[in-house]
Design a protein around this motif. Structure first.
Motif, PDB file in Angstrom:
ATOM      1  N   LEU A 292     -13.938   1.049   8.688  1.00 18.96           N
ATOM      2  CA  LEU A 292     -14.028  -0.010   7.688  1.00 18.96           C
ATOM      3  C   LEU A 292     -13.308  -1.265   8.152  1.00 18.96           C
ATOM      4  O   LEU A 292     -13.799  -2.388   8.008  1.00 18.96           O
ATOM      5  N   SER A 293     -12.115  -1.076   8.714  1.00 22.53           N
ATOM      6  CA  SER A 293     -11.328  -2.215   9.191  1.00 22.53           C
ATOM      7  C   SER A 293     -12.054  -2.947  10.313  1.00 22.53           C
ATOM      8  O   SER A 293     -12.119  -4.184  10.333  1.00 22.53           O
ATOM      9  N   LYS A 294     -12.625  -2.194  11.229  1.00 25.01           N
ATOM     10  CA  LYS A 294     -13.343  -2.799  12.357  1.00 25.01           C
ATOM     11  C   LYS A 294     -14.565  -3.572  11.879  1.00 25.01           C
ATOM     12  O   LYS A 294     -14.909  -4.620  12.440  1.00 25.01           O
ATOM     13  N   ALA A 295     -15.202  -3.056  10.819  1.00 26.80           N
ATOM     14  CA  ALA A 295     -16.399  -3.714  10.286  1.00 26.80           C
ATOM     15  C   ALA A 295     -16.062  -4.844   9.322  1.00 26.80           C
ATOM     16  O   ALA A 295     -16.964  -5.515   8.806  1.00 26.80           O
ATOM     17  N   GLY A 296     -14.774  -5.060   9.056  1.00 29.26           N
ATOM     18  CA  GLY A 296     -14.363  -6.114   8.139  1.00 29.26           C
ATOM     19  C   GLY A 296     -14.593  -5.790   6.684  1.00 29.26           C
ATOM     20  O   GLY A 296     -14.641  -6.687   5.832  1.00 29.26           O
ATOM     21  N   LYS A 297     -14.732  -4.502   6.346  1.00 32.18           N
ATOM     22  CA  LYS A 297     -15.010  -4.089   4.975  1.00 32.18           C
ATOM     23  C   LYS A 297     -13.780  -3.535   4.250  1.00 32.18           C
ATOM     24  O   LYS A 297     -13.863  -3.207   3.072  1.00 32.18           O
ATOM     25  N   LEU A 298     -12.668  -3.436   4.948  1.00 31.85           N
ATOM     26  CA  LEU A 298     -11.447  -2.945   4.322  1.00 31.85           C
ATOM     27  C   LEU A 298     -10.701  -4.127   3.717  1.00 31.85           C
ATOM     28  O   LEU A 298     -10.118  -4.943   4.434  1.00 31.85           O
ATOM     29  N   SER A 299     -10.729  -4.224   2.398  1.00 29.38           N
ATOM     30  CA  SER A 299     -10.162  -5.399   1.716  1.00 29.38           C
ATOM     31  C   SER A 299      -8.763  -5.149   1.179  1.00 29.38           C
ATOM     32  O   SER A 299      -8.192  -6.027   0.529  1.00 29.38           O
ATOM     33  N   VAL A 300      -8.192  -3.969   1.447  1.00 33.38           N
ATOM     34  CA  VAL A 300      -6.849  -3.642   0.959  1.00 33.38           C
ATOM     35  C   VAL A 300      -6.060  -2.995   2.093  1.00 33.38           C
ATOM     36  O   VAL A 300      -6.657  -2.429   3.023  1.00 33.38           O
ATOM     37  N   PRO A 301      -4.727  -3.072   2.056  1.00 35.17           N
ATOM     38  CA  PRO A 301      -3.931  -2.387   3.086  1.00 35.17           C
ATOM     39  C   PRO A 301      -3.974  -0.879   2.920  1.00 35.17           C
ATOM     40  O   PRO A 301      -4.092  -0.370   1.801  1.00 35.17           O
ATOM     41  N   ALA A 302      -3.897  -0.172   4.026  1.00 32.12           N
ATOM     42  CA  ALA A 302      -3.931   1.294   3.998  1.00 32.12           C
ATOM     43  C   ALA A 302      -2.838   1.840   4.902  1.00 32.12           C
ATOM     44  O   ALA A 302      -2.542   1.265   5.950  1.00 32.12           O
ATOM     45  N   MET A 303      -2.247   2.942   4.485  1.00 37.13           N
ATOM     46  CA  MET A 303      -1.191   3.587   5.266  1.00 37.13           C
ATOM     47  C   MET A 303      -1.739   4.876   5.868  1.00 37.13           C
ATOM     48  O   MET A 303      -2.203   5.766   5.157  1.00 37.13           O
ATOM     49  N   ASN A 304      -1.692   4.946   7.181  1.00 31.51           N
ATOM     50  CA  ASN A 304      -2.146   6.116   7.921  1.00 31.51           C
ATOM     51  C   ASN A 304      -1.010   7.138   7.974  1.00 31.51           C
ATOM     52  O   ASN A 304      -0.156   7.087   8.847  1.00 31.51           O
ATOM     53  N   VAL A 305      -1.014   8.055   7.025  1.00 33.59           N
ATOM     54  CA  VAL A 305       0.027   9.085   6.978  1.00 33.59           C
ATOM     55  C   VAL A 305      -0.255  10.179   7.995  1.00 33.59           C
ATOM     56  O   VAL A 305       0.664  10.811   8.515  1.00 33.59           O
ATOM     57  N   ASN A 306      -1.530  10.389   8.315  1.00 31.10           N
ATOM     58  CA  ASN A 306      -1.889  11.478   9.224  1.00 31.10           C
ATOM     59  C   ASN A 306      -1.189  11.368  10.570  1.00 31.10           C
ATOM     60  O   ASN A 306      -0.803  12.372  11.164  1.00 31.10           O
ATOM     61  N   ASP A 307      -1.034  10.154  11.070  1.00 34.18           N
ATOM     62  CA  ASP A 307      -0.433   9.966  12.383  1.00 34.18           C
ATOM     63  C   ASP A 307       1.056   9.660  12.330  1.00 34.18           C
ATOM     64  O   ASP A 307       1.646   9.282  13.345  1.00 34.18           O
ATOM     65  N   SER A 308       1.665   9.812  11.158  1.00 35.70           N
ATOM     66  CA  SER A 308       3.123   9.747  11.108  1.00 35.70           C
ATOM     67  C   SER A 308       3.664  11.008  11.770  1.00 35.70           C
ATOM     68  O   SER A 308       3.021  12.057  11.769  1.00 35.70           O
ATOM     69  N   VAL A 309       4.838  10.901  12.361  1.00 36.86           N
ATOM     70  CA  VAL A 309       5.403  12.020  13.104  1.00 36.86           C
ATOM     71  C   VAL A 309       5.591  13.235  12.206  1.00 36.86           C
ATOM     72  O   VAL A 309       5.267  14.371  12.579  1.00 36.86           O
TER      73      VAL A 309
END
Length: 557
Positions: A292-309
């Motif tokens: 979504l971010s790459k396509a410019g369709k992500l209009s809100v911030p998102a937190m990637n918890v999956n890749d947190s340590v």
């Protein structure tokens, strides 16, 4: 977490997700942690960080009444005796899809003995509250006991509840949750409510819901829409009920697989623009956010918890190391010593599974596309092969890639009689189950979530959970590691919700390392662990703050 069959998703690729540093904006390196956290993460005399919640400029007011949606109500009435349904539904599925008895349900109260869909029944809790849809509200006493057991094994999230409960850092937060509904998630849900949030929750997997836990949450006044054995239509209806409700404008999303994000973006775009932040905990969901971010369709911030340590190293590795054995034992009663196992994918999930299987005497093969992961597997003593090289001889096939069509009909045609096939990755697309729904093959139910798929020549394979997450469908997760993930999710929600406007752009972020370290510190007292503190001289020599963070953002644990 499984993506329902036949439902369109964001453009997917045939190659597995590779998390790159380039599209990630790391708050730890590019922006300062929001002032809400400044000076709140301090070190105690034992070196364990403590978090003191205070109000800060540009943050939401933390004063107000307790937003806990309901008080716990215990009912002395027990639910009826467990009854098993032998019905088959006309979905070209085995009866294991509809039998809701779960070995992960300690009380055995997850019963699917109702002929009427929960959507067609009107239920109320003891206070007259009816904004929920669960299998059977009368099971709530069983569910409450399971939640209380989980609380004892979840020290981190319970500590966060105690420390931040008075300050209500999530006051005025309205959270749409879409994750597995089990005892551990219930502890998270009730913690978010204690911190001031209002929540509406649906399941991200049609087989992983513990019915009695859903009933307990509904009895406590939470809007829960989930039951074990939902149809695909039910699945999306439940999420829709959480997103679109009277006098309800959500401003946060906690997602596991991206389904709530997907539905809101596609069906309620205006509502989606009002969201302050998204917290995502799965490989599949994070992959969708990057798309979504790459396509410019992500209009809100998102937190990637999956890749947190704390999520990757503990939930993915240590949890799967225990739950894969539990799942296979409960569902097949298999003896592991000497069995040949091929495991597709040597990420953190694959590493945890391999450690457990090797420890029990299995001969383990690995398939990988990534040369780095493949080299790790070789150095750990595993042989890296192509699936076709071993598929005729192995006893167990496990997928853990997050990709699609990893195990195809061609592979399954070559498997030997009695081969066990299951999935430990998030998405239900890793095993091409739809290719098995043909007139020439016969499906035979063995037990809940266990099917024989029989070929015309009499050969049969054992398919677990119809290709969905086997550990959440056929067993349970260790509550302790879920506590780590739940605490990480809660902190991510607090950070995004209280961040001033403009602090986070419409992009995908990693959790600041300071918070990762804090989550870990919450769990150390359980082991009576005592951290060593740096001296002033040592801290100066290393160029570190004595209270952390102790590793640079590029450090690989």
């Amino acid at each position: 977490m499984a993506e329902p069959c036949g439902v369109p998703v964001y453009a997917s690729k045939s190659s597995p997700t590779v998390v790159s540093d380039s599209p990630i904006t790391d708050p730890g390196s590019s922006v300062k942690i929001h002032s809400y956290w400044v000076n709140n993460l301090t070190s105690s005399t034992q070196g364990v960080a403590r978090l003191h919640f205070v109000s800060a400029t540009n943050s939401q007011s933390l004063d107000g009444t307790n937003a806990f949606l309901g008080q716990r109500k215990l009912d002395s009435k027990s639910s009826g005796a467990l009854k098993k349904s032998s019905r088959y539904r006309s979905r070209s599925l085995s009866a294991s899809s509809t039998d809701s008895y779960s070995s992960a349900s300690y009380t055995g109260s997850s019963s699917d003995d109702e002929d009427v869909s929960p959507r067609e029944r009107i239920q109320k809790n003891s206070q007259g509250f009816s904004d929920f849809c669960v299998r059977n509200i009368s099971q709530h006493a069983f569910g409450r006991r399971e939640i209380e057991i989980a609380e004892q094994e979840m020290p981190g999230i319970m500590a966060l509840r105690r420390r931040a409960g008075d300050d209500k850092p999530l006051k005025n937060a309205k959270i749409v949750g879409c994750s597995h509904i089990n005892a551990q998630t219930a502890v998270l849900i009730e913690t978010l409510a204690e911190l001031g949030a209002q929540v509406r929750w649906a399941a991200c997997n049609i087989y992983s819901t513990q019915n009695e836990v859903g009933a307990a949450l509904a009895e406590a006044g939470f809007s829960i829409f989930a039951w074990r054995g939902e149809t695909e239509e039910d699945f999306w209806w439940c999420i829709d009920k959480c997103v679109n409700a009277e006098n309800w404008q959500p401003n946060m999303i906690l997602d596991d697989g991206g389904d709530a994000t997907h539905l809101m973006l596609k069906k309620y775009p205006a509502m989606f623009k009002m969201i302050k932040g998204i917290v995502e905990e799965s490989v599949t969901g994070v992959h969708r956010l990057y798309q979504l971010s790459k396509a410019g369709k992500l209009s809100v911030p998102a937190m990637n918890v999956n890749d947190s340590v704390t999520k990757t190293k503990f939930d993915n590795l240590y949890s799967c190391r225990e739950s894969i054995i539990d799942s296979l034992k409960r569902s097949t009663d298999v003896m592991f010593g000497g069995k040949q196992v091929v495991l597709c994918g040597y990420g953190e999930v694959g590493k945890g599974c391999c450690q457990a299987l090797k420890g029990l005497g299995c001969v383990v093969y690995i398939t990988e596309i990534d040369p780095i992961c493949a080299l790790q597997a070789c150095m750990d003593g595993f042989r890296v092969v192509k699936l076709n090289e071993v598929i005729r001889n192995v006893d167990i096939v496990i997928t853990a890639t997050g990709n699609k069509n990893v195990v195809t009909r061609e592979h399954m045609d070559k498997m030997k009689n009695g081969c066990v096939v299951c999935n430990m990755g998030h998405s239900n697309t890793e095993i091409d189950v739809n290719s098995l729904r043909t007139p020439d093959l016969t499906w035979e139910k063995v037990r809940s979530q266990v099917d024989h798929v029989i070929w015309p020549d009499g050969k049969r394979i054992i398919l677990l959970a119809e290709g969905r997450l086997v550990n959440l469908s056929c067993s349970s997760l260790p509550s302790f590691v879920v506590s780590i993930t739940a605490a990480t999710q809660a902190l991510a929600l607090i950070e995004l919700f209280n961040a001033p406007h403009g602090r986070y752009k419409s992009d995908v972020y990693l959790l600041p390392k300071k918070m990762d370290e804090y989550v870990a510190s919450l769990h150390l007292p359980t082991f009576d662990a005592h951290l060593t503190e740096l001296t002033d001289e040592q801290a100066k020599y290393m160029g570190l703050n004595k209270a952390g963070p102790f590793k640079p953002n590029y450090y690989r644990y």
